[in-house]
Design an enzyme around this catalytic site. Structure first.
Site, PDB file in Angstrom:
ATOM      1  N   LYS A  36     -13.077  -2.132   5.102  1.00 20.24           N
ATOM      2  CA  LYS A  36     -12.066  -3.150   5.835  1.00 20.24           C
ATOM      3  C   LYS A  36     -12.967  -3.257   7.197  1.00 20.24           C
ATOM      4  O   LYS A  36     -13.436  -4.331   7.818  1.00 20.24           O
ATOM      5  CB  LYS A  36     -10.980  -2.767   6.093  1.00 20.24           C
ATOM      6  CG  LYS A  36     -10.197  -2.457   4.721  1.00 20.24           C
ATOM      7  CD  LYS A  36      -9.775  -3.678   4.007  1.00 20.24           C
ATOM      8  CE  LYS A  36      -9.455  -3.424   2.408  1.00 20.24           C
ATOM      9  NZ  LYS A  36      -8.140  -2.584   2.214  1.00 20.24           N
ATOM     10  N   TRP A  61       1.026  -1.251  -0.011  1.00 23.33           N
ATOM     11  CA  TRP A  61      -0.003  -0.017  -0.061  1.00 23.33           C
ATOM     12  C   TRP A  61       0.842   1.346   0.120  1.00 23.33           C
ATOM     13  O   TRP A  61       0.490   2.357  -0.494  1.00 23.33           O
ATOM     14  CB  TRP A  61      -0.793  -0.144   1.228  1.00 23.33           C
ATOM     15  CG  TRP A  61      -1.912  -1.170   1.090  1.00 23.33           C
ATOM     16  CD1 TRP A  61      -2.099  -2.055   1.899  1.00 23.33           C
ATOM     17  CD2 TRP A  61      -2.716  -1.533  -0.010  1.00 23.33           C
ATOM     18  NE1 TRP A  61      -3.033  -3.200   1.717  1.00 23.33           N
ATOM     19  CE2 TRP A  61      -3.339  -2.645   0.449  1.00 23.33           C
ATOM     20  CE3 TRP A  61      -3.065  -0.945  -1.047  1.00 23.33           C
ATOM     21  CZ2 TRP A  61      -4.319  -3.389  -0.331  1.00 23.33           C
ATOM     22  CZ3 TRP A  61      -3.899  -1.728  -2.067  1.00 23.33           C
ATOM     23  CH2 TRP A  61      -4.717  -2.743  -1.607  1.00 23.33           C
ATOM     24  N   ASP A  78      -2.694   6.288   6.499  1.00 26.65           N
ATOM     25  CA  ASP A  78      -3.431   5.221   5.857  1.00 26.65           C
ATOM     26  C   ASP A  78      -3.994   4.622   7.022  1.00 26.65           C
ATOM     27  O   ASP A  78      -3.108   3.355   7.504  1.00 26.65           O
ATOM     28  CB  ASP A  78      -3.065   4.841   4.739  1.00 26.65           C
ATOM     29  CG  ASP A  78      -3.945   3.477   3.987  1.00 26.65           C
ATOM     30  OD1 ASP A  78      -5.093   3.286   4.665  1.00 26.65           O
ATOM     31  OD2 ASP A  78      -3.511   3.005   3.122  1.00 26.65           O
TER      32      ASP A  78
HETATM   33  C1  LIG Z   1      -7.645  -2.167   0.977  1.00 27.39           C
HETATM   34  C2  LIG Z   1      -6.522  -1.125   1.369  1.00 27.39           C
HETATM   35  C3  LIG Z   1      -6.075  -0.009   0.700  1.00 27.39           C
HETATM   36  C4  LIG Z   1      -7.011  -0.047  -0.867  1.00 27.39           C
HETATM   37  O1  LIG Z   1      -8.275   0.387  -0.699  1.00 27.39           O
HETATM   38  P1  LIG Z   1      -9.300   0.522  -2.052  1.00 27.39           P
HETATM   39  O2  LIG Z   1     -10.427   1.112  -1.204  1.00 27.39           O
HETATM   40  O3  LIG Z   1      -9.607  -0.801  -2.465  1.00 27.39           O
HETATM   41  O4  LIG Z   1      -8.733   1.508  -2.835  1.00 27.39           O
HETATM   42  C5  LIG Z   1      -5.281   0.666   0.846  1.00 27.39           C
HETATM   43  N1  LIG Z   1      -4.640   0.846   2.040  1.00 27.39           N
HETATM   44  C6  LIG Z   1      -4.996  -0.277   2.977  1.00 27.39           C
HETATM   45  C7  LIG Z   1      -4.155  -0.336   4.262  1.00 27.39           C
HETATM   46  C8  LIG Z   1      -5.950  -1.277   2.528  1.00 27.39           C
HETATM   47  O5  LIG Z   1      -6.012  -2.272   3.589  1.00 27.39           O
END
Ligand SMILES: *Cc1c(COP(=O)(O)O)cnc(C)c1O
Length: 361
Positions: free
Chosen positions: A196, A102, A172
């Site tokens: 998530k 990521w 993030d």
């Molecule tokens: C799933 C995830 C992403 C990507 O998310 P999208 O909504 O598919 O763009 C980015 N960072 C983390 C930590 C993730 O778990």
């Protein structure tokens, strides 16, 4: 109809109470004669839904008054680009803490807008731990420091945040948002894709400090790609992801009603402990990451071989456990046990793991 234990990394399980309430309100939202999906985002009823969602999130997390809350589209992935576009705009350089796929993707996008410095990395150990926050090479002139708190794919999580001084820290939190209390004032911006730990796919929650919104005001960028117009219009510059926000709002209420984030952390620690204690006691399974970087949300492990990993997944079907396969980039096995996974689900999984171990060791 029976619900099953779904160990998906995302989109992931949602609290049953939330789904039931949404089902009851599906055809007629509180006497409106229509579903929230069919409602104008400019209506009074919808305004109340989004206002309440924001107020509940502020209360749940304790968001200070000098931070704005946004509900946008485009997933966490759009933020990989929006962050540098809007914020790498003073000295045109930023520090990135590299902890896996990521952050790699975030750096790829940032390189279009300025200089990306890798302030720390755990690539040398295939991201089996997070980089040490005490030995980062931080530039005091950087426009921001960027990190990913919980690394969904590997199952690692930072246990402390770097001290970045006056440089804003951007995080993030997609796969750990609302799993534990957050000290918002440590950050310039926090963001999370909802699917998530919080809600359905299609909503990205952003908490951003006023001075950072300010940076995006006069930039020559398309409207949707700037933070300021979204802030000025309360996430309603254009049609927001209305139904997703409504479900997130219900999850915020569920979290408030079940003891808030301190309590949630306790529950998540108790759940993860059951799995990690078992992994540590077993000579058959191997946990995939180093002890002091372990995630409470995504627990990664392996059996002695790829063949046995495959047999494990096959055997899990008889208990209707789904999505236990590790990410395609790492292989192995992964149990994602977000807020909505009940402790019974974790206990049932460990029971199966023991059974499988006895059969194959
Ligand atoms: C799933 C995830 C992403 C990507 O998310 P999208 O909504 O598919 O763009 C980015 N960072 C983390 C930590 C993730 O778990």
């Amino acid at each position: 109809m029976a619900r099953i234990y779904n160990f998906s990394a995302g989109p992931a399980m949602l609290p049953e109470e939330v789904l039931k309430e949404a089902a009851e309100e599906m055809l007629d939202y509180r006497g409106c004669g229509m579903s929230v999906m069919e409602m104008s985002h400019r209506s009074k009823v919808y305004q109340q839904i989004i206002d309440e969602a924001e107020a509940d999130l502020r209360k749940l997390v304790g968001i200070p008054d000098n931070y704005r809350v946004l509900f946008l589209q485009g997933g966490a992935t759009l933020q990989f680009g929006m962050i540098p576009m809007n914020l790498m705009t003073v000295n045109k350089k930023a520090d990135y803490i590299h902890s896996g796929v990521w952050t790699k993707k975030a750096m790829q996008d940032a390189k279009f807008f300025g200089q990306v410095n890798v302030a720390g990395s755990s690539e040398d150990v295939q991201f089996r731990r997070v980089p040490d926050v005490k030995s980062l090479k931080l530039d005091p002139e950087a426009d921001y420091v960027y990190m990913c708190d919980n690394n969904t794919i590997y199952g690692t999580k930072f246990k402390e945040y770097p001290d970045t001084g006056k440089v804003p820290l951007i995080c993030d939190m997609s796969s750990c948002f609302l799993s534990e209390p957050i000290d918002v004032k440590k950050f310039g911006m926090i963001y999370a894709g909802a699917q998530k730990n919080v809600g359905p796919a299609g909503v990205t929650i952003i908490i951003i400090r006023d001075d950072l919104v300010e940076r995006s005001k006069e930039l020559p960028l398309p409207v949707y790609l700037r933070y300021a117009p979204h802030v000025e219009n309360g996430s309603m510059y254009n049609t927001p992801p209305t139904y997703g926000i409504y479900i997130c709002g219900k999850v915020f209420k569920w979290l408030l009603a079940t003891g808030g984030l301190e309590k949630r952390k306790e529950l998540n620690e108790a759940k993860a402990k059951i799995l990690y204690d078992y992994l540590d006691s077993s000579s058959f399974y191997r946990p995939s990451v180093e002890k002091d970087s372990r995630s409470l949300m995504n627990v990664t492990f392996r059996t002695p071989s790829d063949e046995l990993d495959a047999a494990f997944l096959e055997g899990a079907k008889k208990y209707k456990f789904t999505n236990l396969k590790g990410h395609r980039s790492t292989g192995g096995l992964r149990a994602s046990i977000y807020n909505a996974m009940p402790i019974e689900g974790v206990k049932a999984l460990v029971k199966y793991m023991k059974e499988f171990e006895d059969e194959h060791k």
